[in-house]
Scaffold this motif. Structure first.
Motif, PDB file in Angstrom:
ATOM      1  N   SER A 137       0.826  -1.212   0.000  1.00 16.58           N
ATOM      2  CA  SER A 137       0.000   0.000   0.000  1.00 16.58           C
ATOM      3  C   SER A 137       0.855   1.255   0.000  1.00 16.58           C
ATOM      4  O   SER A 137       0.383   2.332  -0.371  1.00 16.58           O
ATOM      5  CB  SER A 137      -0.931  -0.001   1.212  1.00 16.58           C
ATOM      6  N   ARG A 138       2.121   1.156   0.399  1.00 10.91           N
ATOM      7  CA  ARG A 138       2.995   2.326   0.398  1.00 10.91           C
ATOM      8  C   ARG A 138       3.866   2.402  -0.855  1.00 10.91           C
ATOM      9  O   ARG A 138       4.785   3.217  -0.929  1.00 10.91           O
ATOM     10  CB  ARG A 138       3.866   2.333   1.652  1.00 10.91           C
ATOM     11  N   ASP A 161      15.823   1.954   6.868  1.00  8.22           N
ATOM     12  CA  ASP A 161      15.456   3.358   7.016  1.00  8.22           C
ATOM     13  C   ASP A 161      16.263   4.211   6.033  1.00  8.22           C
ATOM     14  O   ASP A 161      17.340   3.828   5.600  1.00  8.22           O
ATOM     15  CB  ASP A 161      15.739   3.836   8.444  1.00  8.22           C
ATOM     16  N   TYR A 162      15.725   5.378   5.698  1.00  2.24           N
ATOM     17  CA  TYR A 162      16.407   6.320   4.815  1.00  2.24           C
ATOM     18  C   TYR A 162      16.725   7.578   5.609  1.00  2.24           C
ATOM     19  O   TYR A 162      15.834   8.177   6.233  1.00  2.24           O
ATOM     20  CB  TYR A 162      15.536   6.657   3.606  1.00  2.24           C
ATOM     21  N   LYS A 163      17.981   7.992   5.596  1.00  4.13           N
ATOM     22  CA  LYS A 163      18.408   9.161   6.355  1.00  4.13           C
ATOM     23  C   LYS A 163      18.723  10.324   5.414  1.00  4.13           C
ATOM     24  O   LYS A 163      19.418  10.150   4.416  1.00  4.13           O
ATOM     25  CB  LYS A 163      19.634   8.825   7.198  1.00  4.13           C
ATOM     26  N   LEU A 171      13.482   8.550   7.409  1.00  2.00           N
ATOM     27  CA  LEU A 171      12.234   8.026   6.873  1.00  2.00           C
ATOM     28  C   LEU A 171      12.170   6.540   7.198  1.00  2.00           C
ATOM     29  O   LEU A 171      13.038   5.763   6.797  1.00  2.00           O
ATOM     30  CB  LEU A 171      12.173   8.236   5.353  1.00  2.00           C
ATOM     31  N   TYR A 172      11.145   6.138   7.939  1.00  2.00           N
ATOM     32  CA  TYR A 172      10.997   4.744   8.333  1.00  2.00           C
ATOM     33  C   TYR A 172       9.960   4.047   7.452  1.00  2.00           C
ATOM     34  O   TYR A 172       9.035   4.667   6.920  1.00  2.00           O
ATOM     35  CB  TYR A 172      10.548   4.644   9.792  1.00  2.00           C
ATOM     36  N   ASN A 173      10.112   2.742   7.325  1.00  3.60           N
ATOM     37  CA  ASN A 173       9.080   1.893   6.716  1.00  3.60           C
ATOM     38  C   ASN A 173       8.594   2.411   5.360  1.00  3.60           C
ATOM     39  O   ASN A 173       7.433   2.782   5.183  1.00  3.60           O
ATOM     40  CB  ASN A 173       7.882   1.762   7.659  1.00  3.60           C
ATOM     41  N   TYR A 174       9.486   2.424   4.410  1.00  6.82           N
ATOM     42  CA  TYR A 174       9.123   2.924   3.087  1.00  6.82           C
ATOM     43  C   TYR A 174       9.321   1.886   1.982  1.00  6.82           C
ATOM     44  O   TYR A 174       8.880   2.073   0.861  1.00  6.82           O
ATOM     45  CB  TYR A 174       9.945   4.167   2.736  1.00  6.82           C
ATOM     46  N   ARG A 175       9.976   0.758   2.303  1.00  3.52           N
ATOM     47  CA  ARG A 175      10.335  -0.213   1.273  1.00  3.52           C
ATOM     48  C   ARG A 175       9.225  -1.227   1.020  1.00  3.52           C
ATOM     49  O   ARG A 175       8.270  -1.350   1.800  1.00  3.52           O
ATOM     50  CB  ARG A 175      11.602  -0.984   1.686  1.00  3.52           C
ATOM     51  N   SER A 176       9.385  -1.990  -0.078  1.00  4.50           N
ATOM     52  CA  SER A 176       8.561  -3.173  -0.331  1.00  4.50           C
ATOM     53  C   SER A 176       9.397  -4.161  -1.137  1.00  4.50           C
ATOM     54  O   SER A 176      10.514  -3.847  -1.547  1.00  4.50           O
ATOM     55  CB  SER A 176       7.279  -2.810  -1.090  1.00  4.50           C
ATOM     56  N   GLU A 235       5.719   6.952   0.424  1.00  5.69           N
ATOM     57  CA  GLU A 235       6.195   7.583   1.656  1.00  5.69           C
ATOM     58  C   GLU A 235       7.375   8.517   1.372  1.00  5.69           C
ATOM     59  O   GLU A 235       7.487   9.583   1.970  1.00  5.69           O
ATOM     60  CB  GLU A 235       6.608   6.513   2.671  1.00  5.69           C
ATOM     61  N   TYR A 236       8.252   8.096   0.451  1.00  7.23           N
ATOM     62  CA  TYR A 236       9.391   8.961   0.125  1.00  7.23           C
ATOM     63  C   TYR A 236       8.922  10.219  -0.591  1.00  7.23           C
ATOM     64  O   TYR A 236       9.472  11.307  -0.361  1.00  7.23           O
ATOM     65  CB  TYR A 236      10.412   8.229  -0.744  1.00  7.23           C
ATOM     66  N   GLU A 237       7.932  10.105  -1.445  1.00  4.29           N
ATOM     67  CA  GLU A 237       7.426  11.301  -2.129  1.00  4.29           C
ATOM     68  C   GLU A 237       6.932  12.330  -1.108  1.00  4.29           C
ATOM     69  O   GLU A 237       7.259  13.524  -1.194  1.00  4.29           O
ATOM     70  CB  GLU A 237       6.295  10.937  -3.086  1.00  4.29           C
ATOM     71  N   LYS A 238       6.153  11.873  -0.134  1.00  4.18           N
ATOM     72  CA  LYS A 238       5.654  12.794   0.900  1.00  4.18           C
ATOM     73  C   LYS A 238       6.813  13.373   1.719  1.00  4.18           C
ATOM     74  O   LYS A 238       6.831  14.561   2.037  1.00  4.18           O
ATOM     75  CB  LYS A 238       4.665  12.060   1.813  1.00  4.18           C
TER      76      LYS A 238
END
Length: 326
Positions: free
Chosen positions: A43-44, A206-208, A214-219, A289-292
């Protein structure tokens, strides 16, 4: 596909009549997630290729039949723990575990039953189970395994010529007979993929960015699907047309947009710097999530320019859809 309906008032006749109508089912690429919370990662992610469905178990024949009644499957992907075709959070007694030897036993029972069912449902599964008890004095296929096997058969049998079945699970293809047993569920020319290594479900990285995280953005979409590369055979597939098992010795990558559903890439035990970068940027590019995160903490213009740079650098990246079709 033709289906018969009971319809009232046809051509002036006020009674109910059987009418055969042609019902067009929506064609989809079906992605089944069996683990609790497994749909969150999808969903993300921007995705217009896969229709994602959460099932507790492939032993739920009613749900599988409902999917088959609603959709026509072009390709199927199942995300689960190796050889466990149910949600492991439900407890050990609910785990539908299937290895090649148990599938062969169930096929033997079905052949001895000598019945071609109109519908593969719980009633039919019970008849197979009763026959199993007669054939095996102990350690025969139980009802849960039989239902899970029938669920798999029901799904695979619905794939068309040219379709693909991908099992994203750990080390299933280490059993060289497993994919062959699954292939026996269809008479169509399809390919069935399994991994000889551990499969990536979601590494939660995580992405720094500066001091922000940014947490929990992968799939598992748009990434290399093996967590390690211990077995050089990589992803294997059984080709029902050729009637042979093919060792690709390559890594598998699932797309979420574009024309292709997957690609095979060369790799060694350690990913190259270029491959690491490709994975990194793909996860960011397709992440909602990264776009936001980017638009909030940098700015919209920068994000749009960054996307164009990614599309130029990686030709198989496609513009992220704002309104996914599925």
């Amino acid at each position: 596909m033709e289906r018969t309906f009971r319809i009232k008032e046809v051509n002036g006749d006020t009674g109910f009549q059987d009418q055969t109508l042609v019902v067009e089912k929506k064609k989809i690429n079906l992605l089944i997630v069996l683990e609790l919370g497994g749909t969150t990662q999808f969903s993300r992610t921007y995705n217009d290729l896969w229709t994602v469905k959460k099932l507790d178990s492939l032993a739920n024949l009613k749900e599988i039949n409902n999917l088959g009644d609603s959709y026509e499957f072009e390709n199927i992907c199942i995300v689960h723990h190796g050889n466990i075709f149910s949600d492991t959070s439900k407890g050990k007694n609910s785990r539908a575990i299937l290895f090649s030897n148990k599938i062969r036993e169930i096929k033997l029972v079905i052949s001895k039953l000598g019945e071609v069912p109109v519908t593969i449902d719980d009633a039919y599964a019970l008849r197979v189970f009763e026959k199993s008890k007669l054939l095996f004095s102990k350690n025969g296929p139980d009802e849960l395994k039989i239902k899970a096997c029938l669920g798999l058969k029901n799904l695979i049998n619905r794939l068309p010529d040219g379709g693909t079945f991908i099992s994203v699970a750990c080390k299933e293809a280490n059993d060289s007979e497993f994919l062959k047993e699954l292939a026996d569920f269809t008479t169509k020319n399809i390919q069935l993929f399994g991994n000889t290594n551990y499969s990536l479900i979601d590494d939660g990285s995580d992405y720094k960015y500066n001091k922000l995280v940014l947490y929990n953005y992968r799939s598992i979409l748009n990434t290399y699907l093996s967590t390690a590369w211990q077995n050089q055979n990589g992803w294997m597939y059984y080709d029902t047309g050729l009637k042979k098992l093919v060792l690709t010795k390559k890594e598998l990558w699932l797309y979420s947009t574009g024309e292709k559903i997957f690609a095979l890439f060369n790799r060694k035990k350690e990913l190259t710097r270029e491959q690491i970068d490709r994975d990194h940027y793909a996860q960011l590019y397709f992440s909602k999530e990264y776009e936001k995160f980017h638009k909030k903490n940098v700015n919209t213009i920068t994000y749009e320019n960054w996307k164009k740079q990614m599309e130029k650098k990686y030709s198989d990246f496609k513009p992220a859809v704002l309104n996914p079709k599925k």
